[in-house]
Design an enzyme around this catalytic site. Structure first.
Site, PDB file in Angstrom:
ATOM      1  N   TYR A 179      42.009  32.834  37.414  1.00  0.00           N
ATOM      2  CA  TYR A 179      42.738  33.837  36.631  1.00  0.00           C
ATOM      3  C   TYR A 179      43.794  33.201  35.750  1.00  0.00           C
ATOM      4  O   TYR A 179      44.147  33.733  34.701  1.00  0.00           O
ATOM      5  CB  TYR A 179      43.300  34.925  37.557  1.00  0.00           C
ATOM      6  CG  TYR A 179      42.161  35.668  38.202  1.00  0.00           C
ATOM      7  CD1 TYR A 179      41.396  36.549  37.449  1.00  0.00           C
ATOM      8  CD2 TYR A 179      41.775  35.413  39.503  1.00  0.00           C
ATOM      9  CE1 TYR A 179      40.303  37.170  37.989  1.00  0.00           C
ATOM     10  CE2 TYR A 179      40.680  36.034  40.056  1.00  0.00           C
ATOM     11  CZ  TYR A 179      39.944  36.918  39.290  1.00  0.00           C
ATOM     12  OH  TYR A 179      38.846  37.519  39.825  1.00  0.00           O
TER      13      TYR A 179
ATOM     14  N   HIS B 141      33.305  16.285  34.162  1.00  0.00           N
ATOM     15  CA  HIS B 141      33.203  17.373  33.192  1.00  0.00           C
ATOM     16  C   HIS B 141      34.045  18.554  33.661  1.00  0.00           C
ATOM     17  O   HIS B 141      34.827  19.119  32.892  1.00  0.00           O
ATOM     18  CB  HIS B 141      31.738  17.790  33.014  1.00  0.00           C
ATOM     19  CG  HIS B 141      31.554  19.086  32.285  1.00  0.00           C
ATOM     20  ND1 HIS B 141      31.816  19.220  30.944  1.00  0.00           N
ATOM     21  CD2 HIS B 141      31.162  20.310  32.705  1.00  0.00           C
ATOM     22  CE1 HIS B 141      31.571  20.475  30.574  1.00  0.00           C
ATOM     23  NE2 HIS B 141      31.176  21.159  31.629  1.00  0.00           N
TER      24      HIS B 141
ATOM     25  N   HIS C  78      40.918  30.101  43.432  1.00  0.00           N
ATOM     26  CA  HIS C  78      40.633  31.395  42.841  1.00  0.00           C
ATOM     27  C   HIS C  78      41.735  31.884  41.907  1.00  0.00           C
ATOM     28  O   HIS C  78      41.440  32.273  40.790  1.00  0.00           O
ATOM     29  CB  HIS C  78      40.166  32.450  43.832  1.00  0.00           C
ATOM     30  CG  HIS C  78      39.364  33.460  43.073  1.00  0.00           C
ATOM     31  ND1 HIS C  78      38.058  33.234  42.735  1.00  0.00           N
ATOM     32  CD2 HIS C  78      39.725  34.587  42.455  1.00  0.00           C
ATOM     33  CE1 HIS C  78      37.646  34.209  41.955  1.00  0.00           C
ATOM     34  NE2 HIS C  78      38.623  35.048  41.774  1.00  0.00           N
TER      35      HIS C  78
ATOM     36  N   ASP D 152      63.850  28.960  20.859  1.00  0.00           N
ATOM     37  CA  ASP D 152      63.013  27.886  21.402  1.00  0.00           C
ATOM     38  C   ASP D 152      62.696  28.252  22.838  1.00  0.00           C
ATOM     39  O   ASP D 152      63.070  29.328  23.316  1.00  0.00           O
ATOM     40  CB  ASP D 152      63.746  26.524  21.336  1.00  0.00           C
ATOM     41  CG  ASP D 152      62.764  25.351  21.279  1.00  0.00           C
ATOM     42  OD1 ASP D 152      61.829  25.334  22.111  1.00  0.00           O
ATOM     43  OD2 ASP D 152      62.913  24.486  20.414  1.00  0.00           O
TER      44      ASP D 152
ATOM     45  N   ARG E 246      22.541  23.635  41.928  1.00  0.00           N
ATOM     46  CA  ARG E 246      23.357  22.975  40.913  1.00  0.00           C
ATOM     47  C   ARG E 246      23.646  21.535  41.340  1.00  0.00           C
ATOM     48  O   ARG E 246      23.357  21.142  42.454  1.00  0.00           O
ATOM     49  CB  ARG E 246      24.651  23.750  40.683  1.00  0.00           C
ATOM     50  CG  ARG E 246      25.554  23.811  41.876  1.00  0.00           C
ATOM     51  CD  ARG E 246      26.695  24.794  41.679  1.00  0.00           C
ATOM     52  NE  ARG E 246      27.771  24.194  40.899  1.00  0.00           N
ATOM     53  CZ  ARG E 246      29.065  24.463  41.093  1.00  0.00           C
ATOM     54  NH1 ARG E 246      29.427  25.319  42.030  1.00  0.00           N
ATOM     55  NH2 ARG E 246      29.983  23.910  40.353  1.00  0.00           N
TER      56      ARG E 246
ATOM     57  N   HIS F 112      35.389  34.011  49.093  1.00  0.00           N
ATOM     58  CA  HIS F 112      34.077  34.379  48.544  1.00  0.00           C
ATOM     59  C   HIS F 112      33.370  33.162  47.946  1.00  0.00           C
ATOM     60  O   HIS F 112      32.197  33.239  47.630  1.00  0.00           O
ATOM     61  CB  HIS F 112      34.172  35.543  47.542  1.00  0.00           C
ATOM     62  CG  HIS F 112      34.849  35.212  46.251  1.00  0.00           C
ATOM     63  ND1 HIS F 112      35.601  36.126  45.563  1.00  0.00           N
ATOM     64  CD2 HIS F 112      34.901  34.089  45.523  1.00  0.00           C
ATOM     65  CE1 HIS F 112      36.075  35.557  44.472  1.00  0.00           C
ATOM     66  NE2 HIS F 112      35.653  34.322  44.416  1.00  0.00           N
ATOM     67  N   HIS F 113      34.108  32.041  47.813  1.00  0.00           N
ATOM     68  CA  HIS F 113      33.450  30.798  47.403  1.00  0.00           C
ATOM     69  C   HIS F 113      32.803  30.109  48.598  1.00  0.00           C
ATOM     70  O   HIS F 113      32.220  29.047  48.455  1.00  0.00           O
ATOM     71  CB  HIS F 113      34.479  29.842  46.789  1.00  0.00           C
ATOM     72  CG  HIS F 113      35.116  30.375  45.543  1.00  0.00           C
ATOM     73  ND1 HIS F 113      34.584  30.166  44.297  1.00  0.00           N
ATOM     74  CD2 HIS F 113      36.224  31.129  45.358  1.00  0.00           C
ATOM     75  CE1 HIS F 113      35.355  30.749  43.390  1.00  0.00           C
ATOM     76  NE2 HIS F 113      36.356  31.350  44.005  1.00  0.00           N
TER      77      HIS F 113
ATOM     78  N   SER G 221      44.124  40.946  23.559  1.00  0.00           N
ATOM     79  CA  SER G 221      44.893  42.193  23.435  1.00  0.00           C
ATOM     80  C   SER G 221      45.829  42.185  22.237  1.00  0.00           C
ATOM     81  O   SER G 221      46.322  43.235  21.821  1.00  0.00           O
ATOM     82  CB  SER G 221      45.714  42.441  24.705  1.00  0.00           C
ATOM     83  OG  SER G 221      44.865  42.482  25.817  1.00  0.00           O
TER      84      SER G 221
ATOM     85  N   LYS H 247      40.557  46.861  31.799  1.00  0.00           N
ATOM     86  CA  LYS H 247      40.880  46.092  30.599  1.00  0.00           C
ATOM     87  C   LYS H 247      39.800  46.254  29.533  1.00  0.00           C
ATOM     88  O   LYS H 247      40.092  46.505  28.358  1.00  0.00           O
ATOM     89  CB  LYS H 247      41.047  44.613  30.951  1.00  0.00           C
ATOM     90  CG  LYS H 247      42.337  44.359  31.688  1.00  0.00           C
ATOM     91  CD  LYS H 247      42.575  42.887  31.856  1.00  0.00           C
ATOM     92  CE  LYS H 247      44.031  42.613  32.110  1.00  0.00           C
ATOM     93  NZ  LYS H 247      44.878  42.797  30.932  1.00  0.00           N
TER      94      LYS H 247
ATOM     95  N   TRP I 238      33.928  18.809  41.102  1.00  0.00           N
ATOM     96  CA  TRP I 238      35.326  19.052  40.699  1.00  0.00           C
ATOM     97  C   TRP I 238      36.121  19.674  41.841  1.00  0.00           C
ATOM     98  O   TRP I 238      37.342  19.615  41.860  1.00  0.00           O
ATOM     99  CB  TRP I 238      35.397  19.927  39.437  1.00  0.00           C
ATOM    100  CG  TRP I 238      35.385  21.396  39.682  1.00  0.00           C
ATOM    101  CD1 TRP I 238      34.281  22.168  39.879  1.00  0.00           C
ATOM    102  CD2 TRP I 238      36.509  22.279  39.772  1.00  0.00           C
ATOM    103  NE1 TRP I 238      34.660  23.475  40.089  1.00  0.00           N
ATOM    104  CE2 TRP I 238      36.012  23.570  40.021  1.00  0.00           C
ATOM    105  CE3 TRP I 238      37.890  22.099  39.648  1.00  0.00           C
ATOM    106  CZ2 TRP I 238      36.844  24.682  40.165  1.00  0.00           C
ATOM    107  CZ3 TRP I 238      38.720  23.218  39.797  1.00  0.00           C
ATOM    108  CH2 TRP I 238      38.195  24.485  40.053  1.00  0.00           C
TER     109      TRP I 238
ATOM    110  N   SER J 253      53.182  18.770  35.636  1.00  0.00           N
ATOM    111  CA  SER J 253      53.317  19.244  34.269  1.00  0.00           C
ATOM    112  C   SER J 253      53.133  20.759  34.192  1.00  0.00           C
ATOM    113  O   SER J 253      53.915  21.462  33.556  1.00  0.00           O
ATOM    114  CB  SER J 253      52.281  18.529  33.395  1.00  0.00           C
ATOM    115  OG  SER J 253      52.036  19.261  32.231  1.00  0.00           O
ATOM    116  N   SER J 254      52.106  21.266  34.883  1.00  0.00           N
ATOM    117  CA  SER J 254      51.847  22.711  34.848  1.00  0.00           C
ATOM    118  C   SER J 254      53.002  23.492  35.443  1.00  0.00           C
ATOM    119  O   SER J 254      53.378  24.548  34.936  1.00  0.00           O
ATOM    120  CB  SER J 254      50.594  23.049  35.653  1.00  0.00           C
ATOM    121  OG  SER J 254      49.470  22.639  34.967  1.00  0.00           O
TER     122      SER J 254
ATOM    123  N   THR K 168      39.682  44.762  36.109  1.00  0.00           N
ATOM    124  CA  THR K 168      39.015  44.072  35.009  1.00  0.00           C
ATOM    125  C   THR K 168      38.271  45.076  34.139  1.00  0.00           C
ATOM    126  O   THR K 168      38.302  44.988  32.904  1.00  0.00           O
ATOM    127  CB  THR K 168      38.048  43.006  35.556  1.00  0.00           C
ATOM    128  OG1 THR K 168      38.720  42.276  36.578  1.00  0.00           O
ATOM    129  CG2 THR K 168      37.613  42.051  34.471  1.00  0.00           C
TER     130      THR K 168
ATOM    131  N   GLU L 228      43.476  30.035  40.246  1.00  0.00           N
ATOM    132  CA  GLU L 228      43.267  29.152  39.093  1.00  0.00           C
ATOM    133  C   GLU L 228      42.298  29.780  38.083  1.00  0.00           C
ATOM    134  O   GLU L 228      42.483  29.670  36.865  1.00  0.00           O
ATOM    135  CB  GLU L 228      42.720  27.801  39.582  1.00  0.00           C
ATOM    136  CG  GLU L 228      42.181  26.885  38.499  1.00  0.00           C
ATOM    137  CD  GLU L 228      43.252  26.304  37.598  1.00  0.00           C
ATOM    138  OE1 GLU L 228      44.437  26.458  37.930  1.00  0.00           O
ATOM    139  OE2 GLU L 228      42.892  25.709  36.568  1.00  0.00           O
TER     140      GLU L 228
END
Lengths: 532, 376
Positions: free
Chosen positions: A262, A82, A258, A111, A455, A307-308, A273, A336, A147, A174-175, A333, A260
């Site tokens: 963002y 998932h 991390h 293009d 979890r 921090h993870h 925006s 924003k 994951w 690809s990314s 943040t 990722e």
């Protein structure tokens, strides 16, 4: 570039350009940014539904205590897949789809810069998806290591893990290609007169996101390659007995992981925006500070990864550094959110479907921001790490954040894509169902996490039963609500009120100067922007 | 529990704004009732953060919803045209920084206190195994005690064949016992994959990392039974490896130490003597149920391909010495653990004997503890 375009226009009447292969081959061989954008969006929606089915199976098992629906091993496969499917298959490609469709239209380019590479970066995704989803059917099933694929658990897995590693490699390639394409397009192909600080904010957020992608996708590729060699080629990167360190995997993974986060939220900020000023009929408040805030979030995102990992037992100084750095992210943040609210302030607001989603985004995403701040406090995080509180937190930012912004953007630009206005009633129904069921699903998870439910468990103690039942009901409601979106899009493609070039009253920007639906080729002659 | 009554159970939530700070056990809305200084600090820090966030939330969204209601086009609102204001923008950058500094200060003090594992009264090593905990009392009163602690909830309760007990999934066969008020240093590690030793009421969560030792500490102020879980995904039965700590008075602790040490010496005698086949099979069946059945299953059929069957297995029916090596040392790269570190010789001898004489396996051979010692 411009010269080339002019030659082609000189050689053929404009209408003959669309003549390429038709039918399936049109999609396989296309180099048109709009076609490729459409394919990205369809692909990500299919992956979104696949990941959703996994989520609902998880919630069905968790509906009441005890094991009823699936066995623990398969449950772990579901939570893992998932996560991987939603992150790499749904959210990221969806944003790339938006970038493909909208960036050339917004900057007045004909293009993307590398049209053929664009085709290739899309067509890498279906094989990757087949490897990933197909891994359920190999002996031992899909990877069940979460994951995050933490070693050494991921080293124990069966061949499903290898398939996942290869899928990640392919999606990473690809990314990176997509990101390079976006950077080059934005830096080189803007219409004359569109300097960087006149660019729509969506382009800015994607430019910064693309740099993040280029910086961190190779790090992920390195991490999973090390797992692969630990599994099969006798290396000991993450095995203490051979001189390695399991925690090193986490450092490498989160150095990718991390930023990722963002990567998945900055383009969402960009979409919102665009929408808020349109329906406030008022220019975006603090454009420059929005750009600086986005850039600071991106830079800070490289300094907060551990921090993870507060519970791995790093020294106090390490914990303090990562705690302070993480808290600091709250500042840009916050800027924003304040800017969006200030844009709405004394505007002339109307709440068509895109605005509803965008406003909903600000409201619910901010809750995820606050729980993020609470998780940043290292001592509190030690209680909350790996509990449902964290599950609640990241679904508030990824579902109510990224996904809601994607829906906002889809309803906003559907008229440009299809030539028809989306049905307001269906769009609003989709919004309200999603909003209500989302909160029924994920709000109780805060309580579960605080009260001590870990979890990634298929069964739980009895005091967690009520909130789990509630979350499961909400999840099924939320899942079914997404079919409304399918109806809205299909209806919009097939018909509906004709959309004007400027489909929304307050909409500004080059994309609203071309007809709706946008013709196959746009801006073959670069538009010229008025001086300000 | 009926479906309707469970839904009804959720409803009072909305009337329970004060329930967020409710003190009853087990906790349902908030962090568990703290019983150590650190956990208390975390509890109040979280409450403070929640209040600050709530105030900011109300302020920001008060403004937004004011706009949503009053600045609507349908109400004839005409858009203003401002789009920047340096003073305001500086203010909403600087003020949050100040608020964050206020939050960081107490957090910093707690981080430093959490790391102070010096001068413990008792040091205990907690080792995570797939899927149970092993405890070694290394220093202080009770030194030398070691035992395994695994889930004691019967399978029938999990499968729904029996009524679930009050401590469903949170109960173990051998709980950790510590004296009240004493500083306990916990060295956490793991044997196979990463686990995490989490005791919410103590404010302690420390990952156990295979090959490394990390430490943490607690001093519980109140006697009682406290329950937690493994908090890091560690494979199939991650959800089924709880932690149960009994905090007892000094006298009760001394009694417990005595009885545990008596058990240890009888276990040493078990390791030293010769056993009859029937005795070994009998004991081995219990050891198998506690340590092996999660993967290899009670019927010996396993869950292939990850967890191979033992019934009819060439290893189990082949050379004794080879099987002893697998059980003692494990198989690297798989979930097969090195039980030599976990179980006494008599248990290993018994369980190997059992597998060689259970289901369709009929070797008729007994494996003696002495052979295990030789194999180590």
């Amino acid at each position: 570039m411009t010269a080339l375009t002019h030659d082609r226009i000189g050689a053929h009447p404009p209408h003959e350009h669309a003549h390429g292969p038709t039918g399936l081959m049109r999609w396989v061989t296309t180099t048109n940014h709009k076609d490729i954008g459409t394919m990205y969006l369809i692909f990500s929606f299919i992956m979104f539904l696949s990941g959703g089915v996994m989520a609902l199976t998880i919630r069905a098992e968790l509906f009441k205590p005890g094991l009823q629906v699936v066995e623990p091993e398969f449950f772990n496969q579901l939570t893992t897949m998932h996560g991987l499917v939603m992150v790499f298959g749904a959210i990221m490609p969806a944003f790339v789809g938006f970038a493909n469709w909208m960036i050339p239209l917004m900057i007045g380019a004909s293009d993307m810069a590398f049209a053929r590479m664009n085709n290739w970066s899309f067509w890498l995704l279906p094989p990757a998806a087949i490897l990933l989803l197909g891994s359920f059917f190999v002996p031992g099933g899909a990877t069940a290591a979460g994951w995050t694929l933490y070693a050494p658990l991921s080293v124990q897995m069966g061949m499903g893990m290898d398939l996942a590693i290869f899928a990640i490699h392919i999606m990473g390639v690809s990314s990176i290609m997509g990101a390079i394409n976006i950077v080059v397009t934005i830096l080189n192909m803007r219409a004359p007169g569109m300097n960087m600080m006149r660019m729509p904010l969506f382009c800015w957020t994607w430019l910064i996101t693309a740099y993040l992608l280029i910086a961190v996708m190779p790090v992920l590729a390195g991490a999973v390659t090390m797992i692969l060699t630990d599994r099969h080629f006798g290396t000991s990167f993450f095995n203490a007995a051979g001189g390695g360190d399991p925690v090193m995997y986490q450092h490498i993974f989160w150095f990718f992981g991390h930023p990722e986060v963002y990567i998945m939220i900055l383009p969402a900020f960009g979409i919102v925006s665009q929408i808020i000023p349109t329906f406030s009929r008022k220019p975006l408040f603090g454009y420059a500070s929005m750009v600086y805030a986005t850039a600071s979030i991106a830079i800070l995102s490289f300094t907060v990864w551990a921090h993870h990992m507060f519970t791995t037992g790093m020294p106090a100084v390490g914990q303090l550094f990562f705690m302070y750095a993480t808290m600091l992210i709250a500042v840009p943040t916050g800027v924003k959110v304040f800017n969006w609210v200030a844009t709405m302030w004394r505007g002339s607001l109307s709440f068509e479907t895109p605005m509803l989603w965008a406003t909903g985004f600000i409201f619910v995403f901010t809750m995820g921001g606050f729980t993020g701040l609470i998780c940043a406090i290292a001592p509190i995080d030690i209680q909350l790490q790996d509990t449902y509180y964290v599950v609640a937190h990241f679904h508030y930012v990824l579902v109510a954040g990224s996904l809601f912004a994607l829906f906002a953007g889809a309803y906003y630009w559907l008229p440009k894509w299809t030539g028809h206005m989306p049905n307001e009633f269906i769009g609003k129904l989709h919004f309200w169902c999603s909003m209500v069921f989302f909160n029924i699903t994920f709000f109780p998870m805060h309580f579960l996490g605080l009260a001590g439910m870990p979890r990634r468990i298929p069964d739980y103690a009895l005091q967690f039963a009520d909130f789990n039942a509630m979350a499961s009901i909400g999840a099924f409601g939320f899942g079914l609500s997404q079919l409304i979106f399918l109806v809205a899009v299909v209806k919009c493609i097939r018909g509906g009120k004709q959309a004007a070039a400027q489909s929304w009253e307050g909409a500004e920007g080059l994309e609203w100067t071309v007809p709706s639906p946008a013709p196959h080729h746009t801006f073959e002659d670069a538009p010229v922007l008025a001086r300000t | 529990m009926g479906f309707a009554s469970r839904i009804a159970g959720v409803l009072p939530l909305f009337g329970y704004v004060s329930g967020v700070f409710a003190q009853d056990v087990p906790s349902r809305y908030n962090l568990q009732q703290p019983v150590t200084r650190i956990a208390t600090e975390i509890y109040s820090m979280h409450t403070l953060m929640l209040i600050i966030c709530l105030v900011i939330f109300i302020a920001v969204f008060g403004v937004m919803f004011w706009s949503v209601i009053h600045h609507r086009k349908s109400r004839g609102a005409v858009a203003a045209n401002f789009h920047e204001n340096t003073a305001v923008e500086i203010a909403w950058t600087v003020v949050p920084v100040l608020i964050l500094l206020g939050m960081a200060w107490p957090a910093t003090k707690t981080v430093i206190a959490m790391k102070d594992t010096s001068n413990p009264d008792i040091t205990i090593k907690a080792t995570g195994y797939q899927w149970k905990w092993g405890y070694d009392y290394l220093q202080g009163e009770g030194e030398g005690i070691r035992f395994l602690s695994g889930l004691s909830t019967p399978r029938a309760q999990i499968k729904g064949a029996e009524q679930k007990g009050d401590a469903y999934l949170l109960e173990v066969d051998n709980p950790l016992v510590v004296p009240v008020g004493k500083k306990i240093r916990v060295l956490v590690t793991a044997a196979d994959v990463i686990h995490s030793w989490w005791m919410p009421a103590f404010g302690v969560k420390q990952d156990g990392i295979p090959g490394f030792i990390r430490d943490t500490w607690f001093a519980a102020d109140k006697e009682g039974v406290y329950r937690g879980n493994c908090a890091e995904l560690c494979g199939k039965d991650h959800g089924f490896m709880p932690i149960e700590v009994h905090v007892v008075s000094a006298e009760k602790y001394a009694e417990w130490v005595k009885s545990k040490q008596a058990q240890t010496s009888s276990a040493a005698a078990d390791d030293g003597r010769e056993w009859a086949l029937a005795e070994l099979v009998d004991r081995g069946e219990k050891v198998f149920a506690a340590n092996c059945a999660a993967c290899h299953q009670a019927d010996g059929k396993g869950l292939p391909p990850a967890f191979p069957p033992l019934d009819g297995s060439p290893v189990v029916n082949g050379d004794k010495a080879a099987q002893i090596q697998v059980v003692l040392k494990g198989r690297s790269g798989t979930a097969m653990a090195a039980f030599g570190e976990q179980l006494p010789d008599a248990d290993i001898a018994a369980v190997i004997t059992y597998t060689r004489n259970a289901w369709g396996n009929k070797t008729g051979e007994a494996v003696q503890p002495a052979e295990i010692v030789a194999g180590r």
